[in-house]
Write an enzyme that holds these catalytic residues in place. Structure first.
Site, PDB file in Angstrom:
ATOM      1  N   ASP A 185      79.490   6.222  52.754  1.00 53.78           N
ATOM      2  CA  ASP A 185      79.411   5.950  51.315  1.00 53.78           C
ATOM      3  C   ASP A 185      79.920   7.151  50.532  1.00 53.78           C
ATOM      4  O   ASP A 185      79.156   7.983  50.069  1.00 53.78           O
ATOM      5  CB  ASP A 185      77.955   5.639  50.933  1.00 53.78           C
ATOM      6  CG  ASP A 185      77.821   5.224  49.472  1.00 53.78           C
ATOM      7  OD1 ASP A 185      78.720   4.520  48.981  1.00 53.78           O
ATOM      8  OD2 ASP A 185      76.833   5.603  48.824  1.00 53.78           O
ATOM      9  N   ILE A 186      81.246   7.211  50.400  1.00 55.58           N
ATOM     10  CA  ILE A 186      81.885   8.300  49.671  1.00 55.58           C
ATOM     11  C   ILE A 186      82.347   7.697  48.350  1.00 55.58           C
ATOM     12  O   ILE A 186      83.202   6.834  48.348  1.00 55.58           O
ATOM     13  CB  ILE A 186      83.140   8.797  50.433  1.00 55.58           C
ATOM     14  CG1 ILE A 186      82.819   9.167  51.867  1.00 55.58           C
ATOM     15  CG2 ILE A 186      83.855   9.900  49.665  1.00 55.58           C
ATOM     16  CD1 ILE A 186      82.210  10.497  52.115  1.00 55.58           C
ATOM     17  N   GLU A 187      81.761   8.098  47.256  1.00 58.35           N
ATOM     18  CA  GLU A 187      82.202   7.474  46.000  1.00 58.35           C
ATOM     19  C   GLU A 187      82.920   8.488  45.117  1.00 58.35           C
ATOM     20  O   GLU A 187      83.006   8.330  43.907  1.00 58.35           O
ATOM     21  CB  GLU A 187      81.001   6.812  45.306  1.00 58.35           C
ATOM     22  CG  GLU A 187      80.358   5.773  46.228  1.00 58.35           C
ATOM     23  CD  GLU A 187      79.413   4.772  45.551  1.00 58.35           C
ATOM     24  OE1 GLU A 187      79.462   4.674  44.321  1.00 58.35           O
ATOM     25  OE2 GLU A 187      78.651   4.108  46.275  1.00 58.35           O
ATOM     26  N   GLN A 188      83.457   9.540  45.764  1.00 57.86           N
ATOM     27  CA  GLN A 188      84.087  10.623  45.010  1.00 57.86           C
ATOM     28  C   GLN A 188      85.495  10.254  44.538  1.00 57.86           C
ATOM     29  O   GLN A 188      86.182   9.460  45.172  1.00 57.86           O
ATOM     30  CB  GLN A 188      84.163  11.871  45.904  1.00 57.86           C
ATOM     31  CG  GLN A 188      82.782  12.369  46.331  1.00 57.86           C
ATOM     32  CD  GLN A 188      82.822  13.181  47.617  1.00 57.86           C
ATOM     33  OE1 GLN A 188      83.627  14.085  47.759  1.00 57.86           O
ATOM     34  NE2 GLN A 188      81.952  12.848  48.559  1.00 57.86           N
ATOM     35  N   ARG A 200      84.911   9.032  33.923  1.00 60.06           N
ATOM     36  CA  ARG A 200      86.167   9.202  34.661  1.00 60.06           C
ATOM     37  C   ARG A 200      87.396   8.739  33.864  1.00 60.06           C
ATOM     38  O   ARG A 200      88.150   7.864  34.297  1.00 60.06           O
ATOM     39  CB  ARG A 200      86.072   8.519  36.027  1.00 60.06           C
ATOM     40  CG  ARG A 200      85.006   9.194  36.909  1.00 60.06           C
ATOM     41  CD  ARG A 200      85.129   8.920  38.377  1.00 60.06           C
ATOM     42  NE  ARG A 200      84.020   9.539  39.126  1.00 60.06           N
ATOM     43  CZ  ARG A 200      83.685   9.262  40.371  1.00 60.06           C
ATOM     44  NH1 ARG A 200      84.379   8.384  41.058  1.00 60.06           N
ATOM     45  NH2 ARG A 200      82.688   9.858  40.962  1.00 60.06           N
TER      46      ARG A 200
END
Ligand code: NAG
Ligand code: NAG
Ligand code: NAG
Ligand code: NAG
Length: 360
Positions: free
Chosen positions: A120-123, A256
């Protein structure tokens, strides 16, 4: 077997690995069977997993504290239990660091008798950056290591509702999909970057949700690699004003690169929503364009709020598309947030939410 070898293996059993915490030792074996239809549950802790519908659950991603009882229970029902994997991408650009991270996760999974990992990489990642390639390598190398070390294990990767650089997550979706067992598509938080009018809208409108899957499928990603994620939570927005037509203007909170986002609201569990709708001003309303329920309420300070959420009716249409698009299955964020109390109304609402996952 020579005596010294017997002695040596006994030492290994006692010191080398953790003892199996389950009632029967075979419940510590990894799950190897593949089921056609995935029901992928995120569990964030607590004991409500006891009330899940274990007839349909196939995978539980444990984002809370490790719970050996949950692992034994899931294995008893033939369901996989997988770790959470998250790491700052700047750390794993370095190959040795990446290898060390993977080895640590494999060891952790083995020592806890788990069946894989959910990455779970939400970068935010720029296309072509060192992090872009490192992430792709991370998924590939993690999958290889898990499959090698834990036969039958599952490696999944969480992606946004669309592959089009949502929240600046410009990943190599095609290679990542090829490199792991499945993508969990987070078809929620779809208002994280509102470019039109700054107003409250559905967390996961049906047309936008389905468009996201078409975009993944247009990239020639195998439909059997995609699990549809649905929200069991909604957003509560304070309205700056509520128009005659019921449109709720919300404060501008940037996210963002965009000036308006769902960060103006607060995430609320289905459990809370079901209590609040009964004391609302409007009662449950239905938006036929977004195919989602919502309602308005006034808080104790007199502030008007608009709440957008998903319920069995909205989830059911999404679940039907899982079948029509030939996807791998469905899942939710998260399994714990229904009302699992013994109250008859709650029991019925909870059963309906679980049943909606299989369509209607
Ligand atoms: C390696 O990872 C550690 C954290 O585990 C981090 O502090 C360090 O900066 C990383 N090294 C490199 C070269 O990225
Ligand atoms: C966001 O708001 C700022 C300040 O009002 C403005 O300068 C900028 O153009 C806006 N950005 C977008 C993408 O609308
Ligand atoms: C809310 O109201 C509906 C309709 O009156 C009722 O059936 C339901 O039991 C109520 N739900 C809760 C949680 O009180
Ligand atoms: C669990 O799901 C199965 C399959 O859809 C269904 O038959 C069963 O009634 C559900 N169990 C509960 C307690 O709702």
């Amino acid at each position: 077997m020579p005596r010294f070898l017997l002695f040596f293996s006994a030492i290994l059993v006692v010191c080398g690995t953790n003892p199996c915490p389950c009632e029967r030792p075979e419940l510590c074996l990894p799950i190897r069977a593949q089921r056609d239809f995935e029901v992928f549950v995120f569990d964030v802790g607590g004991k409500t997993w006891k009330s899940y519908n274990w007839t349909i659950v196939t995978t539980v991603a444990t984002f809370g504290k490790y719970d050996a009882d949950l692992m034994c229970f899931a294995h008893f029902h033939g369901a996989r239990v997988v770790l959470k994997g998250d790491v700052p991408l700047s750390y794993i650009v370095d190959r040795d660091n990446r290898t060390a991270w993977i080895a640590e996760k494999v060891q952790l999974a083995k020592s806890q008798f788990m069946d894989g990992i959910n990455i779970d990489i939400e970068q935010a990642v720029d296309k072509g950056s060192p992090e872009y390639y490192a992430l792709t390598d991370l998924v590939k190398e993690t999958t290889e290591a898990f499959h090698r070390e834990i036969p039958g294990s599952q490696v999944s990767f969480d992606v946004a509702w669309s592959p089009k650089c949502i929240d600046k997550r410009c990943y190599d979706y095609v290679t990542i999909a090829e490199s792991c067992d499945l993508l969990f598509v987070m078809s929620y938080d779809e208002q994280s970057q509102i470019t039109g009018d700054c107003i409250a809208m559905a967390n996961a409108p049906l047309p936008q949700t389905l468009n996201g899957y078409d975009e993944y499928l247009n990239l020639k990603i195998d439909s059997k690699k995609l699990v549809m994620g649905v929200p069991w939570y909604g957003y509560d927005y304070p309205c700056l004003s509520l128009s005659q037509k019921g449109i709720c203007s919300i404060p501008k909170v940037p996210f963002r690169g965009v000036n308006c986002s769902d960060a103006a609201g607060t995430q609320k569990p289905y459990k809370w929503i079901m209590k609040q709708v009964n004391s609302s001003l409007s009662g449950r309303l239905w938006d036929s364009e977004q195919q989602a329920p919502y309602f308005n309420y006034k808080d104790q300070e007199g502030q008007i709020h608009q709440v957008w959420y998903d319920d069995p009716q909205s989830i059911c249409s999404k679940a039907n598309s899982v079948t029509s698009k030939g996807l791998r299955g469905i899942g939710m964020w998260n399994g714990n947030i229904l009302d699992y109390s013994d109250e008859p109304v709650a029991r019925q609402q909870t059963a309906m939410m679980w049943n909606a996952l299989l369509g209607c």
